[in-house]
Motif scaffolding. Structure first.
Motif, mmCIF file in Angstrom:
data_model
loop_
_atom_site.group_PDB
_atom_site.id
_atom_site.type_symbol
_atom_site.label_atom_id
_atom_site.label_comp_id
_atom_site.label_asym_id
_atom_site.label_seq_id
_atom_site.Cartn_x
_atom_site.Cartn_y
_atom_site.Cartn_z
ATOM 1 N N UNK A 1 0.808 -1.149 0.045
ATOM 2 C CA UNK A 1 -0.012 -0.049 0.187
ATOM 3 C C UNK A 1 0.806 1.261 -0.124
ATOM 4 N N UNK A 2 1.847 1.335 1.128
ATOM 5 C CA UNK A 2 2.759 2.571 0.844
ATOM 6 C C UNK A 2 3.444 2.835 -0.150
ATOM 7 N N UNK A 3 4.014 1.485 -0.709
ATOM 8 C CA UNK A 3 4.725 1.759 -1.856
ATOM 9 C C UNK A 3 4.007 2.307 -3.027
ATOM 10 N N UNK A 4 2.630 1.752 -3.248
ATOM 11 C CA UNK A 4 1.711 2.420 -4.221
ATOM 12 C C UNK A 4 1.383 3.797 -4.108
ATOM 13 N N UNK A 5 1.370 4.344 -2.831
ATOM 14 C CA UNK A 5 1.207 5.736 -2.508
ATOM 15 C C UNK A 5 2.482 6.376 -3.077
ATOM 16 N N UNK A 6 3.759 5.954 -2.472
ATOM 17 C CA UNK A 6 4.917 6.499 -2.805
ATOM 18 C C UNK A 6 5.271 6.564 -4.279
ATOM 19 N N UNK A 7 4.574 5.888 -5.051
ATOM 20 C CA UNK A 7 4.921 5.824 -6.530
ATOM 21 C C UNK A 7 4.360 7.085 -6.897
ATOM 22 N N UNK A 8 3.405 7.539 -6.745
ATOM 23 C CA UNK A 8 2.577 8.913 -7.015
ATOM 24 C C UNK A 8 3.050 10.232 -6.197
ATOM 25 N N UNK A 9 3.330 9.985 -5.128
ATOM 26 C CA UNK A 9 3.603 11.043 -4.399
ATOM 27 C C UNK A 9 5.118 10.646 -3.307
ATOM 28 N N UNK A 10 6.253 11.155 -4.205
ATOM 29 C CA UNK A 10 7.277 10.818 -3.459
ATOM 30 C C UNK A 10 7.605 11.399 -2.158
ATOM 31 N N UNK A 11 7.044 12.529 -1.812
ATOM 32 C CA UNK A 11 7.138 12.970 -0.461
ATOM 33 C C UNK A 11 6.013 12.619 0.616
ATOM 34 N N UNK A 12 5.265 11.415 0.167
ATOM 35 C CA UNK A 12 4.443 10.845 1.009
ATOM 36 C C UNK A 12 4.695 10.642 2.457
ATOM 37 N N UNK A 13 5.818 10.273 2.801
ATOM 38 C CA UNK A 13 6.239 10.094 4.173
ATOM 39 C C UNK A 13 6.251 11.335 5.036
ATOM 40 N N UNK A 14 6.924 12.390 4.410
ATOM 41 C CA UNK A 14 6.968 13.579 5.099
ATOM 42 C C UNK A 14 5.247 14.360 5.276
ATOM 43 N N UNK A 15 4.564 14.215 4.295
ATOM 44 C CA UNK A 15 3.275 14.783 4.183
ATOM 45 C C UNK A 15 2.358 13.730 5.311
ATOM 46 N N UNK A 16 2.577 12.590 5.288
ATOM 47 C CA UNK A 16 1.856 11.767 6.337
ATOM 48 C C UNK A 16 2.174 12.142 7.876
ATOM 49 N N UNK A 17 3.379 12.494 7.965
ATOM 50 C CA UNK A 17 3.922 12.889 9.224
ATOM 51 C C UNK A 17 3.033 14.089 9.588
#
Length: 215
Positions: A189-205
């Motif tokens: 799931x997280x890999x799929x999100x990261x595929x389209x949003x490279x900064x997803x970890x920062x935004x999730x935090x």
């Protein structure tokens, strides 16, 4: 945006320290404890950590409570605080109202209309890119969640997400669309999100530190 050579800092001279320590306060103040008196050297050290400092300051700003504005005088919209005068129709309604409960209702109505007007186009954009389209999109105000996706392929978005930045809004959209393929928070799931949003970890935090609140 923090500039290592020009932005203000709080400097604490510590001659007994062997190293320089950089900390960021909850108010967004950059503090430096250092044995060096040479300001040029201190600023060079800050330059080396500039990316880290900027990310911390962004997180702190994003983590501030959503009610930083004054009800009936200003409004939080797309991550910024605006005077109500920027939105004449909403301002006109509120000027004729003295009841805080009704004023709050006008805010909620405004967010819902904006969500219904702007979010579907972003959903369509990412749905095409990801090859994942919901069968139904629902908008409603929720107290604890920014969005949800159920087994009937219905995606629900919190109308208060209009208060957030564009980047945060896009993350919520991609997050819920990804659930159409993975109904969990697995690595896939997280890999799929990261595929389209490279900064997803920062935004999730950032979003973890922000809860949907009131007006």
């Amino acid at each position: 945006m923090f500039d290592a050579f020009n932005s203000p800092i709080t400097l604490h001279y510590r001659p007994r320290n062997r190293n320089t320590y950089i900390t960021i306060t909850h108010e967004g103040e950059v503090c430096v404890r250092t044995p060096f008196k040479d300001m040029k050297r201190v600023r060079t050290l800050l330059k080396e950590r500039e990316g880290w400092i900027r990310s911390k300051l962004t997180l702190i700003r994003s983590s501030q409570p959503l009610q930083q504005y004054s009800l009936g005088e200003s409004i939080r919209f797309r991550g910024e605080i605006f005077p109500l005068s920027h939105f004449p129709a909403l301002s006109a309604k509120i000027q004729q109202c003295n009841n805080p409960i009704n004023i709050e209702k006008y805010y909620f109505d405004f967010y819902k209309k904006e969500a219904q007007l702007t979010i579907p186009s972003r959903v369509s954009y990412y749905a095409r890119k990801m090859g994942l389209a919901p069968d139904e999109i629902i908008f409603k105000r929720m107290r604890r969640r920014w969005g949800s996706c159920d087994s009937r392929r219905r995606v629900t978005f919190n109308t208060l997400m209009i208060q957030l930045t564009y980047e945060q809004i896009d993350y919520i959209i991609v997050h819920e669309l990804a659930h159409l393929k993975h109904m969990n928070h697995s690595k896939l799931f997280h890999a799929l999100v990261g595929e389209y949003l490279p900064e997803h970890k920062k935004v999730r935090a950032e979003l973890r530190a922000i809860r949907p609140l009131g007006h």
